[in-house]
Design an enzyme around this catalytic site. Structure first.
Site, PDB file in Angstrom:
ATOM      1  N   LEU A  75      -2.917   2.569  10.166  1.00  0.00           N
ATOM      2  CA  LEU A  75      -1.826   2.871   9.243  1.00  0.00           C
ATOM      3  C   LEU A  75      -1.912   4.267   8.618  1.00  0.00           C
ATOM      4  O   LEU A  75      -1.162   4.586   7.705  1.00  0.00           O
ATOM      5  CB  LEU A  75      -1.750   1.797   8.152  1.00  0.00           C
ATOM      6  CG  LEU A  75      -1.511   0.382   8.697  1.00  0.00           C
ATOM      7  CD1 LEU A  75      -1.550  -0.637   7.573  1.00  0.00           C
ATOM      8  CD2 LEU A  75      -0.214   0.304   9.474  1.00  0.00           C
ATOM      9  N   CYS A  76      -2.806   5.098   9.139  1.00  0.00           N
ATOM     10  CA  CYS A  76      -2.897   6.482   8.663  1.00  0.00           C
ATOM     11  C   CYS A  76      -1.739   7.303   9.214  1.00  0.00           C
ATOM     12  O   CYS A  76      -1.342   7.156  10.368  1.00  0.00           O
ATOM     13  CB  CYS A  76      -4.201   7.131   9.127  1.00  0.00           C
ATOM     14  SG  CYS A  76      -5.606   6.750   8.112  1.00  0.00           S
ATOM     15  N   HIS A  77      -1.247   8.199   8.378  1.00  0.00           N
ATOM     16  CA  HIS A  77      -0.204   9.121   8.834  1.00  0.00           C
ATOM     17  C   HIS A  77      -0.837  10.223   9.682  1.00  0.00           C
ATOM     18  O   HIS A  77      -1.909  10.726   9.328  1.00  0.00           O
ATOM     19  CB  HIS A  77       0.480   9.786   7.634  1.00  0.00           C
ATOM     20  CG  HIS A  77       1.286   8.841   6.812  1.00  0.00           C
ATOM     21  ND1 HIS A  77       0.731   8.067   5.818  1.00  0.00           N
ATOM     22  CD2 HIS A  77       2.607   8.539   6.841  1.00  0.00           C
ATOM     23  CE1 HIS A  77       1.686   7.333   5.269  1.00  0.00           C
ATOM     24  NE2 HIS A  77       2.829   7.586   5.869  1.00  0.00           N
ATOM     25  N   MET A 117      -9.093  10.110   4.470  1.00  0.00           N
ATOM     26  CA  MET A 117      -9.492   9.382   5.680  1.00  0.00           C
ATOM     27  C   MET A 117      -9.998  10.346   6.746  1.00  0.00           C
ATOM     28  O   MET A 117     -10.933  10.028   7.485  1.00  0.00           O
ATOM     29  CB  MET A 117      -8.327   8.544   6.208  1.00  0.00           C
ATOM     30  CG  MET A 117      -7.916   7.413   5.269  1.00  0.00           C
ATOM     31  SD  MET A 117      -9.272   6.320   4.797  1.00  0.00           S
ATOM     32  CE  MET A 117      -9.717   5.645   6.380  1.00  0.00           C
ATOM     33  N   GLU A 118      -9.408  11.523   6.822  1.00  0.00           N
ATOM     34  CA  GLU A 118      -9.854  12.519   7.792  1.00  0.00           C
ATOM     35  C   GLU A 118     -11.259  13.014   7.466  1.00  0.00           C
ATOM     36  O   GLU A 118     -12.105  13.164   8.361  1.00  0.00           O
ATOM     37  CB  GLU A 118      -8.858  13.678   7.853  1.00  0.00           C
ATOM     38  CG  GLU A 118      -7.548  13.332   8.524  1.00  0.00           C
ATOM     39  CD  GLU A 118      -6.629  12.389   7.730  1.00  0.00           C
ATOM     40  OE1 GLU A 118      -5.674  11.856   8.327  1.00  0.00           O
ATOM     41  OE2 GLU A 118      -6.850  12.183   6.516  1.00  0.00           O
ATOM     42  N   ASP A 132     -26.124   9.128  18.680  1.00  0.00           N
ATOM     43  CA  ASP A 132     -25.983   9.053  20.132  1.00  0.00           C
ATOM     44  C   ASP A 132     -26.901  10.041  20.844  1.00  0.00           C
ATOM     45  O   ASP A 132     -27.539   9.701  21.840  1.00  0.00           O
ATOM     46  CB  ASP A 132     -24.527   9.315  20.533  1.00  0.00           C
ATOM     47  CG  ASP A 132     -24.331   9.234  22.032  1.00  0.00           C
ATOM     48  OD1 ASP A 132     -24.727   8.210  22.638  1.00  0.00           O
ATOM     49  OD2 ASP A 132     -23.788  10.196  22.615  1.00  0.00           O
TER      50      ASP A 132
END
Length: 153
Positions: A75-77, A117-118, A132
């Site tokens: 739901l992130c733009h 969020m980014e 990793d």
């Protein structure tokens, strides 16, 4: 905040409407760390890890992740990022017993919605990339303290 903004009055998930919000400069800074054996930290610090420049690769992965956040978080733009900066700091055994790498990511845009969020995604993917690249020598690495430190705009 008394309600979750990503749900409508019927409780259905939706993307928040930001059309009426003003476009402003938005900045978010997130941090986190990955704990590891001192020998693993030494490999990263010395640039002698088998897979190459661990922090250089992790920095590029973190920036790419910030750019792809809306593809990962439903739901992130999608945002036109104007800047993403990622810094890593190697930490030798500190007072808290931490040995590893700290990550700080800053994301910026000009628009109607924030970039937290980014920034958070950049930190997570940067640390995952370190994991990793070093898991062959240290499967006990653990990520901690991923958090939003600042948000402006």
């Amino acid at each position: 905040m008394n309600q979750l903004t990503h749900f409508d009055s019927q409780g259905l998930a939706h993307m928040v409407d930001v059309a009426d919000k003003a476009s402003t400069k938005r900045i978010a800074i997130a941090t986190g760390r990955i704990e590891m054996l001192a020998s693993t930290r030494a490999l990263i610090e010395g640039g002698t890890a088998k897979k190459g420049d661990v922090l250089g690769v992790a920095r590029i992965a973190a920036i790419m992740a910030a750019k792809k956040t809306s593809e990962l978080i439903p739901l992130c733009h999608p945002l036109a990022l104007t800047r993403v900066a990622v810094e890593f700091a190697i930490a030798h055994m500190d007072a808290d017993g931490f040995d590893g790498v700290h990550c700080t990511a800053a994301a910026e845009t000009v628009g109607p919605t924030g970039v937290e969020m980014e920034a958070l995604t950049a930190v997570q993917v940067g640390l995952l990339t370190i994991y990793d690249m070093c898991k062959a020598v240290d499967r006990g690495m653990a990520m901690h303290g991923i958090t939003l430190r600042e948000k402006h705009g």
